[in-house]
Design a protein around this motif. Structure first.
Motif, PDB file in Angstrom:
ATOM      1  N   GLN A  99      41.755 -46.439  63.907  1.00  0.00           N
ATOM      2  CA  GLN A  99      41.301 -45.457  64.886  1.00  0.00           C
ATOM      3  C   GLN A  99      40.773 -46.194  66.107  1.00  0.00           C
ATOM      4  O   GLN A  99      40.027 -47.159  65.990  1.00  0.00           O
ATOM      5  CB  GLN A  99      40.216 -44.554  64.329  1.00  0.00           C
ATOM      6  CG  GLN A  99      39.812 -43.483  65.334  1.00  0.00           C
ATOM      7  CD  GLN A  99      38.826 -42.489  64.778  1.00  0.00           C
ATOM      8  OE1 GLN A  99      38.077 -42.787  63.855  1.00  0.00           O
ATOM      9  NE2 GLN A  99      38.825 -41.303  65.331  1.00  0.00           N
ATOM     10  N   GLN A 110      43.867 -46.862  57.435  1.00  0.00           N
ATOM     11  CA  GLN A 110      43.727 -46.071  58.656  1.00  0.00           C
ATOM     12  C   GLN A 110      43.170 -46.905  59.819  1.00  0.00           C
ATOM     13  O   GLN A 110      42.198 -47.617  59.665  1.00  0.00           O
ATOM     14  CB  GLN A 110      42.775 -44.895  58.382  1.00  0.00           C
ATOM     15  CG  GLN A 110      42.561 -43.964  59.524  1.00  0.00           C
ATOM     16  CD  GLN A 110      43.734 -43.025  59.752  1.00  0.00           C
ATOM     17  OE1 GLN A 110      44.535 -42.783  58.853  1.00  0.00           O
ATOM     18  NE2 GLN A 110      43.835 -42.505  60.944  1.00  0.00           N
ATOM     19  N   SER A 118      44.730 -42.396  66.356  1.00  0.00           N
ATOM     20  CA  SER A 118      44.658 -42.959  65.012  1.00  0.00           C
ATOM     21  C   SER A 118      46.046 -42.979  64.390  1.00  0.00           C
ATOM     22  O   SER A 118      46.922 -42.210  64.776  1.00  0.00           O
ATOM     23  CB  SER A 118      43.677 -42.166  64.138  1.00  0.00           C
ATOM     24  OG  SER A 118      44.050 -40.820  64.074  1.00  0.00           O
TER      25      SER A 118
END
Length: 149
Positions: free
Chosen positions: A54, A52, A45
């Protein structure tokens, strides 16, 4: 006359090398500076200005063509045409596009079987992401995994 032509050609070649070699060397060194992130060891990540990211890779059952992997990618904003591309990291074996299917608004999944090298099972694959034909360049590490046969 021939000596002048050869000298002129060598001068043009030297100028071209001096003009283009620094850019080529900088691009090659930038790629090498990215640390590897082994997707089979756990999720990778990172944070961008948009949010964000991931990436998770899970090995599944072994079929006739090898192990089937499930790739799960969570993104901060949805790309138009999101694609994962498998490329050989330790040897060139071609490029294999893997279409990512949207499961939720910002979550994508794909199932694929990585091609395996006939000379051994030590093949390391890199996963790059593309939005259509454009490489997504905000990945701070090289996403890799060792293909299981």
């Amino acid at each position: 006359m021939i000596r002048a032509i050869v000298t002129g050609g060598l001068l043009i070649a030297a100028v071209a090398i001096l003009a283009f070699a620094p850019d080529y060397l900088n691009e090659a060194s930038n790629e090498e500076q990215k640390p590897p992130c082994d997707l089979l060891a756990g999720p990778c990540s990172w944070q961008t200005d948009q949010g964000q990211w991931q990436v998770m890779l899970t090995p599944g059952p072994e079929g006739d063509q090898g192990v089937e992997y499930q790739l799960q990618v969570t993104v901060p904003e949805a790309p138009d045409r999101f694609l994962a591309v498998l490329r050989g990291e330790n040897m060139y074996m071609g490029e294999y596009p893997v279409p990512l299917v949207r499961e939720e608004s910002l979550e994508y999944r794909a199932r694929f079987t990585a091609p395996f090298c006939t000379t051994g099972s030590e093949m390391i694959w890199r996963i790059d992401f593309q939005d259509g034909q454009d490489l997504i360049e905000n990945v701070p590490s090289t996403l890799v995994f060792r293909a299981e046969k």
